[in-house]
Write a protein that holds these residues in place. Structure first.
Motif, mmCIF file in Angstrom:
data_model
loop_
_atom_site.group_PDB
_atom_site.id
_atom_site.type_symbol
_atom_site.label_atom_id
_atom_site.label_comp_id
_atom_site.label_asym_id
_atom_site.label_seq_id
_atom_site.Cartn_x
_atom_site.Cartn_y
_atom_site.Cartn_z
ATOM 1 N N VAL A 1 0.832 -1.208 0.000
ATOM 2 C CA VAL A 1 0.000 0.000 0.000
ATOM 3 C C VAL A 1 0.866 1.258 0.000
ATOM 4 O O VAL A 1 0.513 2.262 -0.642
ATOM 5 N N LEU A 2 1.989 1.233 0.676
ATOM 6 C CA LEU A 2 2.868 2.406 0.678
ATOM 7 C C LEU A 2 3.330 2.771 -0.736
ATOM 8 O O LEU A 2 3.471 3.951 -1.069
ATOM 9 N N LYS A 3 3.540 1.767 -1.573
ATOM 10 C CA LYS A 3 3.940 2.048 -2.955
ATOM 11 C C LYS A 3 2.850 2.802 -3.702
ATOM 12 O O LYS A 3 3.125 3.730 -4.473
ATOM 13 N N VAL A 4 1.594 2.405 -3.476
ATOM 14 C CA VAL A 4 0.468 3.100 -4.100
ATOM 15 C C VAL A 4 0.377 4.532 -3.589
ATOM 16 O O VAL A 4 0.231 5.487 -4.364
ATOM 17 N N MET A 5 0.469 4.691 -2.285
ATOM 18 C CA MET A 5 0.347 6.017 -1.693
ATOM 19 C C MET A 5 1.516 6.917 -2.056
ATOM 20 O O MET A 5 1.361 8.140 -2.187
ATOM 21 N N GLU A 6 2.685 6.316 -2.225
ATOM 22 C CA GLU A 6 3.840 7.110 -2.641
ATOM 23 C C GLU A 6 3.615 7.685 -4.038
ATOM 24 O O GLU A 6 3.961 8.844 -4.303
ATOM 25 N N GLU A 7 3.037 6.909 -4.917
ATOM 26 C CA GLU A 7 2.696 7.418 -6.257
ATOM 27 C C GLU A 7 1.688 8.560 -6.163
ATOM 28 O O GLU A 7 1.764 9.536 -6.914
ATOM 29 N N GLN A 8 0.733 8.427 -5.244
ATOM 30 C CA GLN A 8 -0.307 9.442 -5.065
ATOM 31 C C GLN A 8 0.203 10.681 -4.344
ATOM 32 O O GLN A 8 -0.426 11.735 -4.397
ATOM 33 N N ARG A 9 1.322 10.530 -3.609
ATOM 34 C CA ARG A 9 1.853 11.557 -2.722
ATOM 35 C C ARG A 9 0.873 11.884 -1.592
ATOM 36 O O ARG A 9 0.866 13.001 -1.054
ATOM 37 N N SER A 10 0.077 10.906 -1.217
ATOM 38 C CA SER A 10 -0.860 11.116 -0.116
ATOM 39 C C SER A 10 -1.378 9.772 0.365
ATOM 40 O O SER A 10 -1.366 8.784 -0.369
ATOM 41 N N GLY A 11 -1.867 9.764 1.598
ATOM 42 C CA GLY A 11 -2.470 8.553 2.140
ATOM 43 C C GLY A 11 -2.401 8.524 3.651
ATOM 44 O O GLY A 11 -1.577 9.208 4.274
ATOM 45 N N ILE A 12 -3.288 7.743 4.238
ATOM 46 C CA ILE A 12 -3.362 7.603 5.687
ATOM 47 C C ILE A 12 -3.417 6.116 6.010
ATOM 48 O O ILE A 12 -4.252 5.391 5.464
ATOM 49 N N ILE A 13 -2.532 5.678 6.895
ATOM 50 C CA ILE A 13 -2.495 4.275 7.315
ATOM 51 C C ILE A 13 -2.671 4.210 8.825
ATOM 52 O O ILE A 13 -2.015 4.957 9.568
ATOM 53 N N ILE A 14 -3.563 3.344 9.253
ATOM 54 C CA ILE A 14 -3.729 3.064 10.681
ATOM 55 C C ILE A 14 -3.502 1.571 10.882
ATOM 56 O O ILE A 14 -4.231 0.741 10.339
ATOM 57 N N ASN A 15 -2.476 1.228 11.624
ATOM 58 C CA ASN A 15 -2.189 -0.163 11.968
ATOM 59 C C ASN A 15 -2.845 -0.502 13.307
ATOM 60 O O ASN A 15 -2.876 0.323 14.215
ATOM 61 N N THR A 16 -3.342 -1.720 13.428
ATOM 62 C CA THR A 16 -3.858 -2.164 14.723
ATOM 63 C C THR A 16 -2.762 -2.882 15.490
ATOM 64 O O THR A 16 -2.338 -3.981 15.117
#
Length: 244
Positions: free
Chosen positions: A125-140
């Motif tokens: 998912v980080l690869k996708v968000m890096e392309e977008q230059r945005s994103g929010i991740i919440i790990n449990t």
């Protein structure tokens, strides 16, 4: 606190915190990609999403398998074009036992789902968000990831690892416009904990009760919103004061 038109991927969406978060996200305007190993329960969450007027899809998968993680990421992008929010939530408990009696098989499976599964989710998912230059991740993670948890050695080890991955990802990807945080619930009433005795008030911290899944989902949806735009690398306890 709208998340209108955001695409949220939720692992472990078939029940408990994952199901509550899925329903909370659609209330905020998200389209959801529901991921779970249990096809029946995952599809039930999708039914509830649709019943409430939400938009979403279900992808069956084992988060500990790289090919399955690639599958749900690809399906999210093919269907909706982006991944704006990732709730990296799937986890298992493992049978409680003293550490010396803890089976290697149980340890390997708990680490595979709880820690490797979070790692693989981050990796793709980080690869996708890096392309977008945005994103929010919440790990449990868990309260067991920041204090001792007798008889749950594998679970505690895996959740300590999730805290470490969260902090690393937050530092590496914050400059790229991606926020990465973790939530650390204490006792929560879910199918995963149904065989545990949660009636002892002292084991539940100062509030003397376990949480409902909705109480965790409310915090998760806040962290995903713009109102939490300066939260990055935070390890958020939601445990009624258990680890205070």
């Amino acid at each position: 606190m709208s998340l209108s038109n955001h695409i949220a991927v939720i692992t472990g969406a078939g029940g408990g915190i994952g199901r509550s978060a899925s329903l909370r996200f659609i209330e905020k305007g998200c389209c959801v990609v529901l991921v779970d190993f249990d096809e029946k329960e995952g599809k039930e969450t999708l039914r509830l999403v649709k019943e409430k007027g939400g938009e979403g899809i279900f992808v069956q998968g084992d988060v500990s398998m790289n090919a399955d993680v690639e599958k749900y990421v690809l399906k999210a992008r093919e269907t909706y074009g982006s991944i704006d929010v990732f709730f990296n939530n799937a986890g298992i408990l493992g049978a409680p036992t003293l550490l010396a009696d803890y089976s290697e098989e149980t340890f390997d499976r708990v680490i595979a789902v709880n820690l490797k599964g979070v790692f693989l989710g981050l990796k793709h998912v980080l690869k996708v968000m890096e392309e977008q230059r945005s994103g929010i991740i919440i790990n449990t993670a868990s309260a067991a990831g920041i204090h001792s948890e007798p008889y749950l050695g594998g679970y505690s080890a895996s959740k300590h690892g999730v805290v470490g991955l969260t902090k690393t990802a937050a530092v590496e990807y914050g400059p790229k416009g991606i926020r990465v945080n973790a939530v650390c619930p204490g006792g929560v009433v879910t199918n995963m904990t149904k065989d545990m005795d949660m009636s002892n008030p002292e084991q539940n911290g100062p509030l003397r009760r376990p949480a409902s899944p909705d109480e965790i989902a409310n915090v998760v949806s806040f962290i995903a919103s713009d109102e939490a735009s300066y939260m990055n690398g935070s390890i958020v306890t939601i445990d009624g004061g258990l680890t205070t």
